[in-house]
Design a protein around this motif. Structure first.
Motif, short mmCIF file in Angstrom:
data_model
loop_
_atom_site.label_atom_id
_atom_site.label_comp_id
_atom_site.label_asym_id
_atom_site.label_seq_id
_atom_site.Cartn_x
_atom_site.Cartn_y
_atom_site.Cartn_z
N GLU A 1 -16.45 -43.53 -9.72
CA GLU A 1 -15.86 -42.95 -8.35
C GLU A 1 -17.01 -42.33 -7.75
O GLU A 1 -18.22 -41.71 -8.34
N ARG A 2 -17.28 -42.07 -6.36
CA ARG A 2 -18.39 -41.49 -6.00
C ARG A 2 -17.83 -40.10 -5.51
O ARG A 2 -16.81 -39.52 -4.95
N ASP A 3 -18.77 -39.15 -5.90
CA ASP A 3 -18.60 -37.75 -5.71
C ASP A 3 -19.44 -37.12 -4.69
O ASP A 3 -20.73 -37.10 -4.77
N GLU A 4 -19.05 -36.93 -3.68
CA GLU A 4 -19.82 -36.51 -2.36
C GLU A 4 -20.47 -35.24 -2.54
O GLU A 4 -21.31 -35.14 -1.83
N SER A 5 -20.11 -34.50 -3.55
CA SER A 5 -20.73 -33.10 -3.85
C SER A 5 -22.30 -33.44 -4.33
O SER A 5 -23.13 -32.65 -4.26
N LYS A 6 -22.46 -34.75 -4.86
CA LYS A 6 -23.64 -34.83 -5.34
C LYS A 6 -24.56 -35.69 -4.33
O LYS A 6 -25.73 -36.23 -4.63
N TRP A 7 -24.08 -36.02 -3.00
CA TRP A 7 -24.84 -36.73 -2.20
C TRP A 7 -25.97 -35.85 -1.43
O TRP A 7 -25.92 -34.63 -1.58
N THR A 8 -26.99 -36.54 -1.09
CA THR A 8 -28.21 -35.68 -0.35
C THR A 8 -28.18 -36.14 1.37
O THR A 8 -27.38 -37.29 1.70
N ASP A 9 -28.74 -35.09 1.79
CA ASP A 9 -28.60 -35.73 3.20
C ASP A 9 -30.30 -35.83 3.59
O ASP A 9 -30.64 -35.86 4.94
N LEU A 10 -30.80 -36.20 2.59
CA LEU A 10 -32.50 -36.69 2.75
C LEU A 10 -32.35 -38.19 3.53
O LEU A 10 -31.49 -39.02 2.98
N SER A 11 -33.04 -38.32 4.46
CA SER A 11 -33.17 -39.57 5.09
C SER A 11 -34.70 -40.00 5.33
O SER A 11 -35.70 -39.06 5.36
N TYR A 12 -35.25 -41.35 5.68
CA TYR A 12 -36.66 -41.57 5.85
C TYR A 12 -36.69 -42.71 6.67
O TYR A 12 -35.80 -43.66 7.13
#
Length: 147
Positions: free
Chosen positions: A30-41
């Motif tokens: 399951e995907r846990d959105e609390s572990k997502w990052t807002d880094l992009s490149y």
């Protein structure tokens, strides 16, 4: 004897498939959105990098149409505990694989990574006139880069 071995192997395959199908192991976690990052490149190929007294002039290819240019201050390569460095170099042997990576956190500039041949004898490198000061060596981010 051969038939017996074939029957035993067939039975093992059937039972193995049955037990594997009944296992409760989740194949997709399951995907846990609390572990997502807002880094992009964003990446762009580098066509030429010019070394100046206070910075580097990077000429890059814009989205396969046109050419862009930006100045990256040399002081960004020096970091302190209070202000981490904004410029990082990665070595590549082939100048055709050289590229610039701009890392952002949210919409805020975080760091620029230059993947380039580190030998200045490479044809990718050039020199800007050291007697003329570069414009843009006092900037704090790379908002002027348009891909």
């Amino acid at each position: 004897m051969k038939k017996f071995i074939a029957v035993v192997l067939g039975a093992l395959l059937v039972f193995g498939a049955i037990f594997a199908a009944d296992s409760n192991v989740k194949t997709n976690p399951e995907r846990d959105e609390s572990k997502w990052t807002d880094l992009s490149y964003e990446n762009a190929p580098i066509l030429k990098i010019l070394d100046g007294k206070d910075g580097y002039v990077v000429i890059y290819q814009k989205n396969k149409i046109g050419v862009g240019q930006t100045v990256i201050p040399k002081k960004w390569a020096n970091g302190t505990p209070d202000a981490p460095r904004k410029l990082k170099f990665r070595n590549t042997k082939n100048p055709q694989e050289a590229f610039i990576t701009i890392v952002k956190k949210g919409s805020e500039f975080k760091r620029v990574i230059l993947t380039i041949p580190m030998s200045k004898r490479n044809a990718l490198w050039g020199v800007v006139d050291y007697s003329v000061p570069l414009e843009g060596t006092d900037k704090e981010n790379l908002d002027d880069v348009v891909f």
